[in-house]
Write a protein that holds these residues in place. Structure first.
Motif, PDB file in Angstrom:
ATOM      1  N   SER A 204       0.772  -1.220  -0.254  1.00 45.03           N
ATOM      2  CA  SER A 204       0.038   0.005  -0.221  1.00 45.03           C
ATOM      3  C   SER A 204       0.939   1.260   0.038  1.00 45.03           C
ATOM      4  N   ALA A 205       1.851   1.174   0.664  1.00 51.43           N
ATOM      5  CA  ALA A 205       2.875   2.421   1.038  1.00 51.43           C
ATOM      6  C   ALA A 205       3.484   2.768  -0.511  1.00 51.43           C
ATOM      7  N   ARG A 206       3.872   1.584  -1.144  1.00 46.68           N
ATOM      8  CA  ARG A 206       4.582   1.573  -2.318  1.00 46.68           C
ATOM      9  C   ARG A 206       3.641   2.243  -3.555  1.00 46.68           C
ATOM     10  N   VAL A 207       2.399   1.715  -3.507  1.00 47.64           N
ATOM     11  CA  VAL A 207       1.407   2.236  -4.505  1.00 47.64           C
ATOM     12  C   VAL A 207       0.990   3.872  -4.139  1.00 47.64           C
ATOM     13  N   ASP A 208       0.762   4.034  -2.848  1.00 46.38           N
ATOM     14  CA  ASP A 208       0.574   5.541  -2.184  1.00 46.38           C
ATOM     15  C   ASP A 208       1.418   6.155  -2.739  1.00 46.38           C
ATOM     16  N   ALA A 209       2.911   5.914  -2.494  1.00 44.62           N
ATOM     17  CA  ALA A 209       3.882   7.107  -2.934  1.00 44.62           C
ATOM     18  C   ALA A 209       3.987   7.121  -4.519  1.00 44.62           C
ATOM     19  N   ALA A 210       3.954   6.056  -5.319  1.00 43.00           N
ATOM     20  CA  ALA A 210       3.827   6.078  -6.950  1.00 43.00           C
ATOM     21  C   ALA A 210       2.634   7.270  -7.205  1.00 43.00           C
ATOM     22  N   LEU A 211       1.407   6.798  -6.644  1.00 43.99           N
ATOM     23  CA  LEU A 211       0.163   7.805  -7.071  1.00 43.99           C
ATOM     24  C   LEU A 211       0.757   9.350  -6.655  1.00 43.99           C
ATOM     25  N   SER A 212       1.134   9.621  -5.429  1.00 41.25           N
ATOM     26  CA  SER A 212       1.551  11.099  -4.898  1.00 41.25           C
ATOM     27  C   SER A 212       2.563  11.477  -5.879  1.00 41.25           C
TER      28      SER A 212
END
Length: 665
Positions: A204-212
C-alpha cells in the motif's frame, strides 16, 4: 396500507413515510428488510443509506435505511424510527447492491458484509471540515504499458470507459507501482474513480508513493487500519462524498464507495491476506470480479505468479491476458538455478541434501563482491520452529495440548507454539528418547549461520513483527520469510530460496501454486543480471515454472489437474464446521441442489482464542459439500435458508459455513 404505531404524538412524514431498514444483526433469519415509519422530524435527516436506531424485539439496535417507500406491504402496525445516526448516509445504491450480492454468494448476511466494508462511525471526523476536491487530473501522454502485449489497449479501454478485464503477468524487473499509478491516473482523468487492492501495508505504501508522485495532491487516499479510527473514517467519508476519486488499501478497500467507479486493480491475488477471516469469508479477488460485473468497471488482476482462479477467468474468455513477449521476459528475468538438476548434482554431489550448496555460496559471494545485497528466503520465522526426536524422527508435541514444540534460541528449553508452556520433561512417546533435532530451521537460526559464513558482512532479518520495508543498496545479507522481503532500489544481486521442500510438502491443494508465488515474488526483486538459487528438485512442476519463468503455463496445468479432480475453481465447495448433530441438522434442513456431493467429514481442530486452542466440549467435525460451478448460487441459497431456520428455532450450536474456503484439507 399499515396503520400507524409507535410513540403517541408522532406523525409520519408526508412523502415516502416508510423506511425499509436492514437490522444490524448476524442472525440469518433476520437477514431481510423491515418496514418502519419515518417521523416528520426525521424527514430531512433520514434517507437511503442512513444509519438509524430502531426498536427491535424490545431492544434499541442499529440499522441501515435501504430505501424510502410510499407504502408498506405489512398489514400490521409499524413502529417509528427512534433517531438518525450521523449527518449523512453511509451506503450508496451501488454498495448496497454489492453488499447484498456478496452476502448471497457466500451464504452470509447483509449486516456481516456491512461490518467488513463500512468503518465504525467517528463523530469528530464526521463533523470536521470536508477534504477539498483535488485539482483535475490530466491524462498521461505516454506510459510503460506498450511493453506488454495488449497493455496499451487496456489503457485505452480505461480511458474510454469500457469494462475491459485482464490478467497481468508482471515482468520481474517491473516497477509495478508506477504502472498501477498510470492506470489510476488514466481512469481519474477520464472522470471515473479507481480502487487499488494490495495484500499488505508495505505494498500500500509503495502504491501510495507512486500515486503521490504521479497525480495532484489530494486526488487519492490510502485506507488502512493503521491510520486509527478517526483518520480512516475521515478519509472514507471523503471517498463517499466524492471529494476523492482514487483509493488504495488492503482487502476491505474493494468495497470503498468510490463514485463512478471505472477501474479496479488487484495485485497478487494468491496471497492469503486477500481472504477475509470474518464471516461470510469472501475473497477480495472474487469480490472485485463481482463488483466489476455489477457496475461495469474495468478490472486488472496482476502478479508475478498466477492462480488457477485467474487461469479460469482467461480460459472462460471473461478476461484477457496482458503479458510481455518472451524476448522481453528473457531480458528482464534473472537466471534461475535449481540445485536439484543433473548439472548441479554433477558439479556438487551433496547439493541434493545440503541446505546451502556450493552454487548458492558462489552466487552470494559474487553478489557481495559486486556491491549488491543478497536475499535469503526462509519458509519459517523463529529460531527452530519444529523439533523431532533424534532417534526415530517422531515430531515433538506438547504433553499438555499436543501443539508443536519449538526452540527460541541456542540451548533454549523447547516451548509449545500453541499454549506457550515449556516442555522441561519431554520424552519421545515411541522410543522414550529425550534428545531433539531441528526439523525446520527458522529465520533467526539461518541469520546466525549466515553471519558466521560471511563474517564482516551486515546481516539483517525481516520476519514476524520486525519486517523491513526497504534497505539501502550495498553489500549485505537479508534473511526474510516469504512476504517480508524488503525492497531495495537497485535490486538484489542474488536470491537464495531455501528449504523448498517445506513449501512443496505441505498438505494443501495450493501447495505448489503457493510455493511458486512466494518464489516468484522474491525472484522479482533480483536484478536482471543476478541469480536466483532454489533448493528444490528441478523435476517438480513449480520449480520448472520458476526456472522458465512461466507462471501462466503452471496455472493452466494446475487448472487442468483441478478440473480432472473436480476441485475448485472448476467447482464450488462449502465447508461446514461444528458438532456432528448440528451439522447433520443443517444438512437435513437444506434443500441442496441435486448435483451436490457430500465429500465426507473429518475431525476438525479445536477452536482457538488468541492463538491458543480451547478445550473442545465435544467432537467437532468439518464436512465438505461440492457442486458444479453453475450451481454455486443455489448451494449458497440453500445453506443460508437452512441456517435461517436453525436461527429462528434457536436450535443447537453454531455451524461455521464457508463457501470457497481457502484451505480444503
Amino acid at each position: 396500507m399499515s396503520s400507524v404505531g409507535g410513540s403517541s404524538g408522532r406523525r409520519p412524514a408526508a412523502a415516502n413515510p416508510i423506511a425499509r431498514v436492514a437490522v444490524d444483526s448476524p442472525l440469518p433469519h433476520l437477514d431481510r428488510p423491515f418496514d418502519y415509519l419515518v417521523p416528520i422530524e426525521l424527514d430531512q435527516v433520514v434517507g437511503a443509506g442512513s444509519r438509524v436506531r430502531i426498536r427491535f424485539a424490545g431492544r434499541l439496535v442499529d440499522g441501515w435505511v435501504l430505501s424510502r417507500e410510499p407504502a408498506s406491504e405489512h398489514d400490521g402496525r409499524l413502529a417509528y424510527l427512534e433517531r438518525g445516526v450521523g449527518d449523512e448516509p453511509v451506503l450508496t445504491p451501488e454498495t448496497t447492491a454489492l453488499f447484498r450480492a456478496v452476502a448471497d454468494r457466500w451464504a452470509g448476511t447483509f449486516a456481516d458484509v456491512v461490518r467488513l466494508a463500512v468503518p465504525p462511525r467517528h463523530a469528530r471526523a464526521e463533523a470536521a471540515a470536508p477534504i477539498s476536491p483535488s485539482a483535475p487530473t490530466t491524462a498521461l501522454q505516454s506510459t510503460g504499458w506498450p511493453r506488454y502485449r495488449a497493455g496499451a489497449a487496456f489503457v485505452a479501454a480505461v480511458a474510454a470507459h469500457r469494462p475491459a478485464r485482464a490478467v497481468w503477468n508482471i515482468l520481474p524487473d517491473e516497477d509495478w507501482p508506477v504502472r498501477v499509478a498510470e492506470l489510476v491516473r488514466t481512469s481519474v482523468a477520464a472522470g471515473r474513480g479507481a480502487i487499488v487492492v494490495v495484500p499488505d501495508a508495505r505494498d500500500s505504501a509503495r502504491v501510495d508513493a507512486a500515486l503521490s508522485a504521479t497525480m495532484p495532491a489530494g486526488s487519492h487516499v490510502l485506507l488502512s487500519a493503521e491510520l486509527g479510527p478517526e483518520a480512516r473514517y475521515r478519509r472514507w467519508l471523503a471517498v463517499r462524498r466524492g471529494s476523492v476519486m482514487a483509493v488504495v488499501g488492503n482487502r476491505s478497500a474493494v468495497y470503498a464507495p468510490v463514485r463512478d467507479l471505472g477501474l479496479i486493480v488487484l495485485l497478487d491475488d494468491g496471497d492469503d491476506l486477500h481472504a477475509e477471516p470474518r464471516a461470510p469469508y469472501p475473497h477480495a479477488r472474487d469480490v472485485a470480479v463481482l463488483r466489476s460485473a455489477l457496475g461495469g468497471a474495468a478490472l486488472m488482476i496482476g502478479g508475478h505468479a498466477q492462480t488457477a482462479e485467474a487461469a479460469l477467468l482467461l480460459q472462460s474468455g471473461w478476461a484477457q491476458r496482458i503479458a510481455a513477449s518472451r524476448d522481453e521476459l528473457r531480458a528482464a528475468a534473472p537466471r534461475v538455478i535449481a540445485t536439484g538438476d543433473d548439472f548441479e548434482l554433477e558439479r556438487d554431489p551433496v547439493a541434493r541434501s545440503a541446505r546451502l550448496p556450493a552454487v548458492a555460496f558462489r552466487a552470494a559471494r559474487q553478489s557481495l563482491a559486486a556491491g549488491h545485497p543478497v536475499l535469503l528466503q526462509v519458509p519459517r520465522r523463529g529460531y527452530v520452529p519444529s523439533l523431532a526426536c533424534v532417534k526415530d524422527r517422531t515430531p515433538a508435541r506438547c504433553p499438555t495440548c499436543s501443539g508443536p514444540l519449538a526452540a527460541s534460541g541456542p540451548g533454549a528449553t523447547p516451548t509449545c507454539r500453541w499454549c506457550g508452556r515449556a516442555a522441561t520433561d519431554w520424552h519421545c512417546p515411541v522410543c522414550s528418547g529425550r534428545a531433539l533435532r531441528a526439523v525446520v530451521i527458522g529465520a533467526g537460526r539461518t541469520a546466525e549461520e549466515i553471519g558466521r559464513a560471511f563474517a564482516g558482512t551486515v546481516t539483517r532479518t525481516s520476519a514476524g513483527d520486525q519486517v523491513l520495508a526497504e534497505i539501502p543498496d550495498g553489500p549485505s545479507v537479508v534473511v526474510a520469510t516469504p512476504g517480508a522481503e524488503p525492497f531495495v532500489a537497485g535490486g538484489y544481486g542474488a536470491a537464495l530460496l531455501l528449504d523448498g521442500w517445506a513449501l512443496l510438502s505441505r498438505a494443501d491443494l495450493r501447495a505448489g501454486e503457493e510455493a511458486l508465488r512466494r518464489w516468484a515474488n522474491a525472484a522479482a526483486l533480483v536484478r536482471a543480471d543476478g541469480q536466483v538459487i532454489v533448493t528444490a528438485d528441478a523435476s517438480l512442476a513449480p520449480v520448472q515454472a520458476l526456472v522458465r519463468w512461466d507462471p501462466s503455463g503452471f496455472a493452466e496445468r494446475e487448472l487442468a489437474d483441478r478440473r480432472e479432480l473436480d476441485f475448485p475453481p472448476v467447482s464450488r465447495m462449502a465447508s461446514l464446521t461444528g458438532e456432528p448433530a448440528d451439522v447433520a441438522e443443517l444438512l437435513a434442513l437444506a434443500h441442496l441442489p441435486a448435483s451436490a456431493q457430500e465429500l465426507g467429514s473429518v475431525s476438525a481442530p479445536p477452536p482457538r482464542r488468541a492463538g491458543r486452542p480451547l478445550p473442545p466440549t465435544s467432537e467437532t467435525i468439518r464436512l465438505l459439500l461440492r457442486v458444479p460451478r453453475a450451481d454455486g448460487v443455489a448451494l449458497a441459497e440453500a445453506l443460508h435458508a437452512a441456517a435461517a431456520v436453525r436461527s429462528a428455532r434457536k436450535s443447537g450450536g453454531p455451524v461455521r459455513t464457508a463457501l470457497d474456503p481457502l484451505e480444503l484439507f
